[in-house]
Design an enzyme around this catalytic site. Structure first.
Site, PDB file in Angstrom:
ATOM      1  CG  ASP A   8      44.024  50.914  40.823  1.00 37.16           C
ATOM      2  OD1 ASP A   8      43.967  50.264  41.919  1.00 37.16           O
ATOM      3  OD2 ASP A   8      43.219  51.224  39.968  1.00 37.16           O
ATOM      4  CG  ASP A  10      39.772  45.798  40.190  1.00 37.09           C
ATOM      5  OD1 ASP A  10      40.559  44.986  39.602  1.00 37.09           O
ATOM      6  OD2 ASP A  10      39.459  45.616  41.439  1.00 37.09           O
TER       7      ASP A  10
END
Ligand SMILES: [Mg+2]
Ligand SMILES: [Zn+2]
Length: 195
Positions: A8, A10
Site C-alpha cells: 500500500d 499512504d
C-alpha cells in the site's frame, strides 16, 4: 512464476497526509528504502497498489499522480531501492460526474489491481503478500488469495482496534514496513523449507 510483496502507499510507504497532488507532499518514511531494498534482495517483486480516488474527485489528474509516483521511484532509486511497478485505482463510484465515477473492479479491496499485476508480471498470488495499514488492504489480500500483513503506521492502530475480538487476525502484524518485511521474509523462508 514470481512472488511479490504488494505495498500500500499512504500510511505504509509514506505518511498519510490525505490526498497528495504534488510531489512535495509525498514524504517517504525514513525506513521505506531499506524495506524495499530488502524485498529486492529476496528476489520478490515490489509492487505498489493504491486507491487514488482523488482522480475521480477531481483533486488531481492521472498525469499529476504519475509525477508523484515518479518522485517516489526516484527517491527510492537514489537509495538503491527499486519498485517493479505501481498500480492505482483512479475510480470512485460516488463521483458520477467524472468519467472515473464508476463501480470498477480495481478499487481495493476488490482484487483487480492484483490480478492485473499477476498477469503482467507472472506472479503467483498465493505465494505473495499484501502489506498495508487499512482493513481494505487486508481484505484485498484475502480476496486475492495472498497473505495479509498489517502495519501499525498510518491508520494501522485503528485497524488493529477494529480487529480486536473480530473473526480475523492477520498472521503478521508489525510496527512499521521495515518490521513487516523482516517478518515476511522470515515466513517465506519457513514456507520454502517446508516444501
Ligand atoms: Mg494506506
Ligand atoms: Zn478502479
Amino acid at each position: 512464476m514470481n512472488a511479490a510483496v504488494f505495498l500500500d502507499r499512504d500510511g505504509t510507504l509514506n505518511e498519510d497526509v490525505g490526498y497528495i497532488s504534488r510531489p512535495a507532499d509525498l514524504n517517504l518514511y525514513p525506513w521505506a528504502a531499506e524495506a524495499v531494498r530488502a524485498i529486492n534482495k529476496s528476489g520478490m517483486k515490489v509492487i505498489v497498489v493504491t486507491n487514488q480516488s482523488g482522480v475521480a474527485r477531481g483533486f488531481y489528474t492521472e498525469t499529476e499522480l504519475r509525477i508523484v509516483h515518479d518522485k517516489m521511484s526516484a527517491e527510492l532509486g537514489q537509495a538503491g531501492a527499486t519498485m517493479d511497478a505501481v498500480y492505482y485505482c483512479p475510480h470512485h463510484p460516488r463521483f458520477v460526474d467524472s468519467p472515473y465515477g464508476i463501480e470498477c473492479l480495481c478499487r481495493k479491496p476488490k482484487p483487480g489491481l492484483l490480478t492485473l499485476a499477476a498477469r503482467e508480471h507472472s506472479i503467483d498470488l498465493e505465494a505473495s503478500f499484501v502489506i498495508g495499514d487499512k482493513w481494505s488492504d487486508l481484505e484485498l489480500a484475502l480476496n486475492a488469495g495472498a497473505t495479509p500483513v498489517l502495519v501499525l503506521t498510518g491508520y494501522g492502530r485503528e485497524t488493529l482496534a477494529r480487529l480486536e475480538g473480530g473473526r480475523f487476525r492477520p498472521s503478521i502484524i508489525a510496527s512499521d514496513l521495515l518490521g513487516a518485511v523482516g517478518d515476511v521474509l522470515a515466513q517465506r523462508s519457513r514456507m520454502r523449507h517446508r516444501r
